[in-house]
Design a protein around this motif. Structure first.
Motif, PDB file in Angstrom:
ATOM      1  N   ASN A 156       0.821  -1.208   0.000  1.00  0.00           N
ATOM      2  CA  ASN A 156       0.000   0.000   0.000  1.00  0.00           C
ATOM      3  C   ASN A 156       0.858   1.261   0.000  1.00  0.00           C
ATOM      4  OD1 ASN A 156      -2.347  -1.522   0.037  1.00  0.00           O
ATOM      5  ND2 ASN A 156      -2.569  -1.430   2.260  1.00  0.00           N
ATOM      6  N   VAL A 157       1.931   1.243   0.796  1.00  0.00           N
ATOM      7  CA  VAL A 157       2.841   2.389   0.826  1.00  0.00           C
ATOM      8  C   VAL A 157       3.468   2.604  -0.550  1.00  0.00           C
ATOM      9  CG1 VAL A 157       4.963   3.328   1.824  1.00  0.00           C
ATOM     10  CG2 VAL A 157       3.344   2.106   3.282  1.00  0.00           C
ATOM     11  N   ILE A 158       3.928   1.509  -1.153  1.00  0.00           N
ATOM     12  CA  ILE A 158       4.570   1.581  -2.469  1.00  0.00           C
ATOM     13  C   ILE A 158       3.567   2.025  -3.529  1.00  0.00           C
ATOM     14  CG2 ILE A 158       5.732   0.212  -4.260  1.00  0.00           C
ATOM     15  CD1 ILE A 158       6.687  -1.615  -1.853  1.00  0.00           C
ATOM     16  N   GLU A 159       2.357   1.502  -3.446  1.00  0.00           N
ATOM     17  CA  GLU A 159       1.307   1.870  -4.396  1.00  0.00           C
ATOM     18  C   GLU A 159       1.029   3.369  -4.375  1.00  0.00           C
ATOM     19  OE1 GLU A 159      -1.696   1.522  -7.231  1.00  0.00           O
ATOM     20  OE2 GLU A 159      -0.389  -0.118  -6.533  1.00  0.00           O
TER      21      GLU A 159
ATOM     22  N   ARG B  16      17.081   2.436 -10.339  1.00  0.00           N
ATOM     23  CA  ARG B  16      17.553   1.775 -11.560  1.00  0.00           C
ATOM     24  C   ARG B  16      16.388   1.272 -12.399  1.00  0.00           C
ATOM     25  NH1 ARG B  16      22.915  -1.638  -9.514  1.00  0.00           N
ATOM     26  NH2 ARG B  16      24.268   0.190  -9.296  1.00  0.00           N
ATOM     27  N   LEU B  17      15.380   0.741 -11.724  1.00  0.00           N
ATOM     28  CA  LEU B  17      14.191   0.302 -12.442  1.00  0.00           C
ATOM     29  C   LEU B  17      13.458   1.504 -13.048  1.00  0.00           C
ATOM     30  CD1 LEU B  17      12.796  -2.387  -9.961  1.00  0.00           C
ATOM     31  CD2 LEU B  17      13.597  -2.837 -12.273  1.00  0.00           C
ATOM     32  N   HIS B  18      13.419   2.575 -12.276  1.00  0.00           N
ATOM     33  CA  HIS B  18      12.723   3.786 -12.697  1.00  0.00           C
ATOM     34  C   HIS B  18      13.388   4.424 -13.922  1.00  0.00           C
ATOM     35  CE1 HIS B  18      10.144   7.195 -12.338  1.00  0.00           C
ATOM     36  NE2 HIS B  18      11.096   8.056 -11.983  1.00  0.00           N
ATOM     37  N   GLU B  19      14.714   4.277 -14.005  1.00  0.00           N
ATOM     38  CA  GLU B  19      15.476   4.892 -15.088  1.00  0.00           C
ATOM     39  C   GLU B  19      15.443   4.085 -16.369  1.00  0.00           C
ATOM     40  OE1 GLU B  19      19.291   5.234 -13.350  1.00  0.00           O
ATOM     41  OE2 GLU B  19      18.717   6.903 -12.022  1.00  0.00           O
ATOM     42  N   GLN B  20      15.001   2.825 -16.276  1.00  0.00           N
ATOM     43  CA  GLN B  20      14.969   1.976 -17.487  1.00  0.00           C
ATOM     44  C   GLN B  20      13.963   2.530 -18.486  1.00  0.00           C
ATOM     45  OE1 GLN B  20      14.207  -2.030 -16.297  1.00  0.00           O
ATOM     46  NE2 GLN B  20      16.238  -2.350 -15.412  1.00  0.00           N
TER      47      GLN B  20
ATOM     48  N   ASP C 265       3.661   9.446  -8.475  1.00  0.00           N
ATOM     49  CA  ASP C 265       4.784   9.519  -9.431  1.00  0.00           C
ATOM     50  C   ASP C 265       6.139   9.672  -8.761  1.00  0.00           C
ATOM     51  OD1 ASP C 265       3.200   9.241 -11.732  1.00  0.00           O
ATOM     52  OD2 ASP C 265       2.655  11.366 -11.688  1.00  0.00           O
ATOM     53  N   ALA C 266       6.255   9.146  -7.528  1.00  0.00           N
ATOM     54  CA  ALA C 266       7.565   9.131  -6.875  1.00  0.00           C
ATOM     55  C   ALA C 266       8.509   8.186  -7.609  1.00  0.00           C
ATOM     56  CB  ALA C 266       7.425   8.712  -5.415  1.00  0.00           C
ATOM     57  N   PHE C 267       7.934   7.104  -8.162  1.00  0.00           N
ATOM     58  CA  PHE C 267       8.663   6.169  -9.026  1.00  0.00           C
ATOM     59  C   PHE C 267       7.645   5.301  -9.749  1.00  0.00           C
ATOM     60  CE2 PHE C 267       8.893   4.593  -4.574  1.00  0.00           C
ATOM     61  CZ  PHE C 267       8.052   3.497  -4.669  1.00  0.00           C
ATOM     62  N   LYS C 268       8.119   4.596 -10.733  1.00  0.00           N
ATOM     63  CA  LYS C 268       7.246   3.714 -11.513  1.00  0.00           C
ATOM     64  C   LYS C 268       7.727   2.277 -11.372  1.00  0.00           C
ATOM     65  CE  LYS C 268       6.134   7.160 -15.066  1.00  0.00           C
ATOM     66  NZ  LYS C 268       6.214   7.486 -16.521  1.00  0.00           N
ATOM     67  N   LEU C 269       6.793   1.401 -11.075  1.00  0.00           N
ATOM     68  CA  LEU C 269       7.082  -0.025 -10.995  1.00  0.00           C
ATOM     69  C   LEU C 269       5.915  -0.780 -11.612  1.00  0.00           C
ATOM     70  CD1 LEU C 269       8.314  -0.376  -7.286  1.00  0.00           C
ATOM     71  CD2 LEU C 269       9.766  -0.311  -9.320  1.00  0.00           C
ATOM     72  N   SER C 270       6.194  -1.970 -12.108  1.00  0.00           N
ATOM     73  CA  SER C 270       5.116  -2.836 -12.566  1.00  0.00           C
ATOM     74  C   SER C 270       4.436  -3.442 -11.343  1.00  0.00           C
ATOM     75  CB  SER C 270       5.665  -3.951 -13.460  1.00  0.00           C
ATOM     76  OG  SER C 270       6.461  -4.842 -12.696  1.00  0.00           O
ATOM     77  N   GLU C 271       3.305  -4.081 -11.544  1.00  0.00           N
ATOM     78  CA  GLU C 271       2.584  -4.720 -10.438  1.00  0.00           C
ATOM     79  C   GLU C 271       3.439  -5.793  -9.779  1.00  0.00           C
ATOM     80  OE1 GLU C 271      -0.682  -5.215  -7.848  1.00  0.00           O
ATOM     81  OE2 GLU C 271      -0.170  -3.638  -9.288  1.00  0.00           O
ATOM     82  N   SER C 272       4.121  -6.589 -10.573  1.00  0.00           N
ATOM     83  CA  SER C 272       4.956  -7.653 -10.008  1.00  0.00           C
ATOM     84  C   SER C 272       6.161  -7.070  -9.272  1.00  0.00           C
ATOM     85  CB  SER C 272       5.420  -8.617 -11.106  1.00  0.00           C
ATOM     86  OG  SER C 272       6.201  -7.951 -12.069  1.00  0.00           O
TER      87      SER C 272
END
Length: 211
Positions: A143-146, A205-209, A152-159
């Motif tokens: 929930n915190v990450i979501e 690093r994930l965010h910069e991809q 838009d603090a960072f972008k990640l996929s659901e997995s």
């Protein structure tokens, strides 16, 4: 569903008091001897009352282990709910959530260690309930990450979001599991700083991809 531990005593306050004493004594014994080598008589003695009194609050030794696991998760969860505001969808909010969780593990490291060493001895009806409580706590970090993602603090996929939540949860537990080595290297605050830095570096690093 919570597994009911039957007691012949009806006073709820007294049940909680006696079971808290029981849990404290049991954690120390389970850490030293393990669940199977510890007797109910030893648990009663460590708790400060007779074996007869012990059986007024439980029916079998496994009840004590279940109460240990259930109480630990309740304590960790209540402290996390108090300290973690999932609506803080910022990097600073995530850092605070990580730090507070790691400090809870530091405070309860004996209990955490015992729980994971001995949870395998729980019955088939009790173990799924205990494991589900862990899933729910991992969900608090999700929930915190979501909320960070929504802001838009960072972008990640659901997995990646789910994996990050599990990673944070396990890194906290590692302070208890590997304390024989880690606590020779650093303090809890140094551990929090280093692990948080590693976690955020991975996110960046994930965010910069490129998408």
């Amino acid at each position: 569903m919570r597994r009911e531990v039957l007691a012949s005593v009806k006073d709820e306050r007294l049940i909680k008091k006696r079971r808290d004493q029981m849990i404290k004594g049991a954690v120390s014994l389970f850490k030293q001897k393990g669940f199977h080598r510890t007797t109910t008589r030893e648990i009663a003695k460590a708790a400060g009352f007779s074996i007869g009194t012990l059986y007024e609050y439980i029916r079998q030794k496994e009840d004590v282990l279940y109460l240990v696991c259930d109480t630990i998760y309740d304590e960790v969860r209540s402290r996390l709910e108090k300290d973690i505001n999932p609506k803080h969808g910022t990097i600073e909010g995530l850092e605070s959530a990580i730090a507070n969780y790691f400090r809870v593990i530091d405070d309860m490291q004996d209990e955490v260690l015992v729980m994971y060493q001995e949870a395998k001895s729980l019955s088939k009806d009790a173990l799924p309930y205990v494991l589900q409580k862990e899933v729910e706590m991992v969900g608090m970090f999700e929930n915190v990450i979501e909320n960070c993602m929504k802001n838009d603090a960072f972008k990640l996929s659901e997995s990646e979001k789910k994996l990050l939540a599990h990673n944070i949860f396990v890194q906290g537990q590692m302070w208890a599991f590997r304390r024989w080595a880690l606590q020779k290297l650093c303090t809890i605050e140094e551990y929090i700083s280093s692990q948080t830095s590693l976690i955020l570096t991975g996110i960046n690093r994930l965010h910069e991809q490129p998408e």
